[in-house]
Scaffold this motif. Structure first.
Motif, PDB file in Angstrom:
ATOM      1  N   ARG A   1       0.835  -1.204   0.000  1.00 49.48           N
ATOM      2  CA  ARG A   1       0.000   0.000   0.000  1.00 49.48           C
ATOM      3  C   ARG A   1       0.873   1.259   0.000  1.00 49.48           C
ATOM      4  O   ARG A   1       0.469   2.293  -0.519  1.00 49.48           O
ATOM      5  CB  ARG A   1      -0.933   0.003   1.217  1.00 49.48           C
ATOM      6  N   VAL A   2       2.047   1.158   0.595  1.00 50.86           N
ATOM      7  CA  VAL A   2       3.030   2.248   0.601  1.00 50.86           C
ATOM      8  C   VAL A   2       4.414   1.624   0.509  1.00 50.86           C
ATOM      9  O   VAL A   2       4.664   0.586   1.118  1.00 50.86           O
ATOM     10  CB  VAL A   2       2.960   3.095   1.895  1.00 50.86           C
ATOM     11  N   VAL A   3       5.323   2.281  -0.230  1.00 50.45           N
ATOM     12  CA  VAL A   3       6.717   1.845  -0.271  1.00 50.45           C
ATOM     13  C   VAL A   3       7.597   2.982   0.239  1.00 50.45           C
ATOM     14  O   VAL A   3       7.431   4.136  -0.176  1.00 50.45           O
ATOM     15  CB  VAL A   3       7.164   1.452  -1.693  1.00 50.45           C
ATOM     16  N   VAL A   4       8.509   2.646   1.139  1.00 53.30           N
ATOM     17  CA  VAL A   4       9.518   3.591   1.600  1.00 53.30           C
ATOM     18  C   VAL A   4      10.832   3.198   0.927  1.00 53.30           C
ATOM     19  O   VAL A   4      11.327   2.080   1.135  1.00 53.30           O
ATOM     20  CB  VAL A   4       9.669   3.564   3.128  1.00 53.30           C
ATOM     21  N   ALA A   5      11.376   4.095   0.099  1.00 52.06           N
ATOM     22  CA  ALA A   5      12.608   3.819  -0.648  1.00 52.06           C
ATOM     23  C   ALA A   5      13.752   4.610  -0.017  1.00 52.06           C
ATOM     24  O   ALA A   5      13.751   5.840  -0.047  1.00 52.06           O
ATOM     25  CB  ALA A   5      12.436   4.198  -2.106  1.00 52.06           C
ATOM     26  N   VAL A   6      14.719   3.884   0.538  1.00 53.76           N
ATOM     27  CA  VAL A   6      15.815   4.501   1.280  1.00 53.76           C
ATOM     28  C   VAL A   6      17.106   4.309   0.501  1.00 53.76           C
ATOM     29  O   VAL A   6      17.514   3.176   0.236  1.00 53.76           O
ATOM     30  CB  VAL A   6      15.944   3.870   2.684  1.00 53.76           C
ATOM     31  N   ALA A   7      17.770   5.414   0.143  1.00 55.05           N
ATOM     32  CA  ALA A   7      18.987   5.282  -0.664  1.00 55.05           C
ATOM     33  C   ALA A   7      19.878   6.506  -0.510  1.00 55.05           C
ATOM     34  O   ALA A   7      19.397   7.634  -0.358  1.00 55.05           O
ATOM     35  CB  ALA A   7      18.634   5.090  -2.141  1.00 55.05           C
ATOM     36  N   GLY A   8      21.187   6.245  -0.573  1.00 52.71           N
ATOM     37  CA  GLY A   8      22.169   7.317  -0.610  1.00 52.71           C
ATOM     38  C   GLY A   8      22.752   7.400  -2.006  1.00 52.71           C
ATOM     39  O   GLY A   8      22.045   7.210  -2.992  1.00 52.71           O
ATOM     40  N   MET A   9      24.071   7.659  -2.097  1.00 53.30           N
ATOM     41  CA  MET A   9      24.731   7.795  -3.399  1.00 53.30           C
ATOM     42  C   MET A   9      23.950   8.774  -4.282  1.00 53.30           C
ATOM     43  O   MET A   9      23.747   9.910  -3.899  1.00 53.30           O
ATOM     44  CB  MET A   9      24.889   6.423  -4.068  1.00 53.30           C
ATOM     45  N   GLU A  10      23.456   8.293  -5.455  1.00 55.58           N
ATOM     46  CA  GLU A  10      22.708   9.183  -6.346  1.00 55.58           C
ATOM     47  C   GLU A  10      21.197   9.111  -6.107  1.00 55.58           C
ATOM     48  O   GLU A  10      20.434   9.849  -6.732  1.00 55.58           O
ATOM     49  CB  GLU A  10      23.018   8.853  -7.815  1.00 55.58           C
ATOM     50  N   GLY A  11      20.742   8.235  -5.213  1.00 52.46           N
ATOM     51  CA  GLY A  11      19.332   8.195  -4.829  1.00 52.46           C
ATOM     52  C   GLY A  11      18.379   7.753  -5.913  1.00 52.46           C
ATOM     53  O   GLY A  11      17.200   8.126  -5.904  1.00 52.46           O
ATOM     54  N   ALA A  12      18.833   6.935  -6.846  1.00 48.55           N
ATOM     55  CA  ALA A  12      17.998   6.560  -7.992  1.00 48.55           C
ATOM     56  C   ALA A  12      16.903   5.555  -7.649  1.00 48.55           C
ATOM     57  O   ALA A  12      15.932   5.414  -8.405  1.00 48.55           O
ATOM     58  CB  ALA A  12      18.874   5.987  -9.101  1.00 48.55           C
ATOM     59  N   LEU A  13      17.044   4.861  -6.536  1.00 44.60           N
ATOM     60  CA  LEU A  13      16.103   3.790  -6.203  1.00 44.60           C
ATOM     61  C   LEU A  13      14.658   4.274  -6.163  1.00 44.60           C
ATOM     62  O   LEU A  13      13.753   3.586  -6.636  1.00 44.60           O
ATOM     63  CB  LEU A  13      16.476   3.161  -4.854  1.00 44.60           C
ATOM     64  N   ALA A  14      14.431   5.456  -5.608  1.00 48.41           N
ATOM     65  CA  ALA A  14      13.057   5.955  -5.475  1.00 48.41           C
ATOM     66  C   ALA A  14      12.389   6.133  -6.831  1.00 48.41           C
ATOM     67  O   ALA A  14      11.210   5.806  -7.004  1.00 48.41           O
ATOM     68  CB  ALA A  14      13.053   7.268  -4.695  1.00 48.41           C
ATOM     69  N   SER A  15      13.130   6.656  -7.824  1.00 47.66           N
ATOM     70  CA  SER A  15      12.554   6.850  -9.158  1.00 47.66           C
ATOM     71  C   SER A  15      12.215   5.518  -9.819  1.00 47.66           C
ATOM     72  O   SER A  15      11.174   5.378 -10.463  1.00 47.66           O
ATOM     73  CB  SER A  15      13.529   7.628 -10.046  1.00 47.66           C
ATOM     74  N   VAL A  16      13.097   4.538  -9.644  1.00 43.76           N
ATOM     75  CA  VAL A  16      12.843   3.224 -10.232  1.00 43.76           C
ATOM     76  C   VAL A  16      11.588   2.604  -9.624  1.00 43.76           C
ATOM     77  O   VAL A  16      10.707   2.116 -10.350  1.00 43.76           O
ATOM     78  CB  VAL A  16      14.059   2.294 -10.037  1.00 43.76           C
ATOM     79  N   ILE A  17      11.500   2.617  -8.303  1.00 44.31           N
ATOM     80  CA  ILE A  17      10.324   2.039  -7.636  1.00 44.31           C
ATOM     81  C   ILE A  17       9.073   2.829  -8.008  1.00 44.31           C
ATOM     82  O   ILE A  17       8.002   2.259  -8.261  1.00 44.31           O
ATOM     83  CB  ILE A  17      10.530   2.006  -6.118  1.00 44.31           C
ATOM     84  N   GLY A  18       9.197   4.168  -8.082  1.00 42.81           N
ATOM     85  CA  GLY A  18       8.047   4.987  -8.454  1.00 42.81           C
ATOM     86  C   GLY A  18       7.526   4.676  -9.838  1.00 42.81           C
ATOM     87  O   GLY A  18       6.339   4.820 -10.116  1.00 42.81           O
ATOM     88  N   GLY A  19       8.417   4.221 -10.720  1.00 45.57           N
ATOM     89  CA  GLY A  19       7.991   3.862 -12.065  1.00 45.57           C
ATOM     90  C   GLY A  19       7.427   2.463 -12.183  1.00 45.57           C
ATOM     91  O   GLY A  19       6.888   2.095 -13.230  1.00 45.57           O
ATOM     92  N   LEU A  20       7.546   1.680 -11.103  1.00 47.77           N
ATOM     93  CA  LEU A  20       7.057   0.301 -11.126  1.00 47.77           C
ATOM     94  C   LEU A  20       5.769   0.102 -10.338  1.00 47.77           C
ATOM     95  O   LEU A  20       5.006  -0.827 -10.627  1.00 47.77           O
ATOM     96  CB  LEU A  20       8.131  -0.636 -10.542  1.00 47.77           C
ATOM     97  N   CYS A  21       5.527   0.947  -9.331  1.00 45.44           N
ATOM     98  CA  CYS A  21       4.431   0.706  -8.379  1.00 45.44           C
ATOM     99  C   CYS A  21       3.243   1.631  -8.625  1.00 45.44           C
ATOM    100  O   CYS A  21       3.390   2.729  -9.150  1.00 45.44           O
ATOM    101  CB  CYS A  21       4.933   0.905  -6.955  1.00 45.44           C
ATOM    102  N   ASP A  22       2.072   1.165  -8.215  1.00 47.97           N
ATOM    103  CA  ASP A  22       0.861   1.973  -8.327  1.00 47.97           C
ATOM    104  C   ASP A  22       0.451   2.546  -6.972  1.00 47.97           C
ATOM    105  O   ASP A  22      -0.685   2.989  -6.798  1.00 47.97           O
ATOM    106  CB  ASP A  22      -0.284   1.154  -8.916  1.00 47.97           C
ATOM    107  N   CYS A  23       1.381   2.553  -6.010  1.00 49.70           N
ATOM    108  CA  CYS A  23       1.087   3.077  -4.677  1.00 49.70           C
ATOM    109  C   CYS A  23       2.027   4.239  -4.371  1.00 49.70           C
ATOM    110  O   CYS A  23       3.018   4.453  -5.082  1.00 49.70           O
ATOM    111  CB  CYS A  23       1.252   1.978  -3.628  1.00 49.70           C
ATOM    112  N   PRO A  24       1.741   5.030  -3.328  1.00 51.68           N
ATOM    113  CA  PRO A  24       2.647   6.122  -2.967  1.00 51.68           C
ATOM    114  C   PRO A  24       4.036   5.600  -2.602  1.00 51.68           C
ATOM    115  O   PRO A  24       4.171   4.549  -1.976  1.00 51.68           O
ATOM    116  CB  PRO A  24       1.965   6.757  -1.746  1.00 51.68           C
ATOM    117  N   VAL A  25       5.058   6.344  -2.994  1.00 46.27           N
ATOM    118  CA  VAL A  25       6.446   6.026  -2.662  1.00 46.27           C
ATOM    119  C   VAL A  25       7.014   7.184  -1.849  1.00 46.27           C
ATOM    120  O   VAL A  25       6.962   8.341  -2.288  1.00 46.27           O
ATOM    121  CB  VAL A  25       7.298   5.801  -3.922  1.00 46.27           C
ATOM    122  N   ILE A  26       7.532   6.866  -0.675  1.00 48.71           N
ATOM    123  CA  ILE A  26       8.170   7.873   0.171  1.00 48.71           C
ATOM    124  C   ILE A  26       9.671   7.685   0.060  1.00 48.71           C
ATOM    125  O   ILE A  26      10.203   6.634   0.432  1.00 48.71           O
ATOM    126  CB  ILE A  26       7.706   7.742   1.631  1.00 48.71           C
TER     127      ILE A  26
END
Length: 252
Positions: A172-197
């Motif tokens: 229902r919600v995904v929390v994407a935690v990443a350092g470096m360039e922080g790309a993980l959130a964009s990838v997950i946001g493009g795959l999921c139909d739920c809010p991504v934090i």
């Protein structure tokens, strides 16, 4: 919970067990308690559905113990964040707490069982991001949410994330935690139909600027449905994820 205490006062007035004047005095005492070094907000649960959370960093163990005892006396479970192992040991000598050294979160009182069908998924780009991710996960669990962890699934090995698409798609919600360039959130946001934090972390090499590069990447995400909290703010992400998750309804 504070709602239960107010209902009890009203029932006592109805039954004639206390006078309206005494009830008024009790209600006046409810909003906050002045300890001198802290004004404990006992109405937080009534207003927001969650009791006040103690930010442990910068407080002495004695102050943390005093605030915790005040809240426990009102029936609230108490969540304490950013508590160092040394402070946790001192607090545990005075009151009973459970403490997780990875997330640096302690809990006093009865921890709530999951009360919603929705599930929160906490994912990290790398193993080094786990302390921030655990702060988010333990916070969400302490607020009554089922949580599933997907750790070390960053874009340097994207197949690791794609192998868990079923988990991501059922959240229902995904929390994407990443350092470096922080790309993980964009990838997950493009795959999921739920809010991504998105939670940027201070993990990275020099040009990471203590998490600023990840923060800016996440703020500039081209994926829709991605929101961003502050650098290393696992607590804020876990709290927000819980609010979103509970909007979908609770168990009957």
């Amino acid at each position: 919970m504070e709602q239960d205490r107010i209902l009890q006062i009203l029932q006592e007035v109805k039954a004639g067990a206390v006078t309206p004047e005494q009830a008024m005095l009790d209600l006046k005492m409810c909003p906050f308690e002045d300890l001198g070094y802290a004004k404990v907000d006992h109405h937080r649960a009534l207003r927001q559905g969650v009791p006040e959370v103690i930010f442990g960093s910068g407080k002495t163990p004695g102050q943390i113990v005093g605030i915790t005892r005040s809240m426990l006396a009102r029936g609230s479970g108490v969540l304490i964040t950013r508590l160092s192992p040394e402070a946790a040991e001192a607090v545990a000598a005075e009151i009973e707490i459970s403490y997780d050294p990875v997330s640096r979160i302690a809990f006093a009182g009865e921890r709530p069982a999951p009360d919603t069908e929705g599930r929160i998924v906490v994912a990290t780009g790398g193993t080094s991001d786990i302390p921030v991710a655990e702060e988010a996960a333990v916070t969400a669990e302490s607020l009554g949410n089922p949580v599933e962890r997907l750790y070390d699934v960053g874009v340097a090995g994207l197949h690791r994330l794609l192998a868990k698409l079923d988990v991501l798609m059922s959240a229902r919600v995904v929390v994407a935690v990443a350092g470096m360039e922080g790309a993980l959130a964009s990838v997950i946001g493009g795959l999921c139909d739920c809010p991504v934090i998105a939670v940027p972390t201070s993990i990275g090499y020099g040009a990471n600027f203590g998490g600023l590069s990840a923060l800016l990447s996440m703020l500039n995400s081209c994926a829709s449905g991605v929101s961003v909290v502050n650098i290393d703010n696992g607590f804020g992400a876990g709290y927000l994820a819980s609010m979103i998750n509970h909007m979908g309804g609770t168990k009957s």
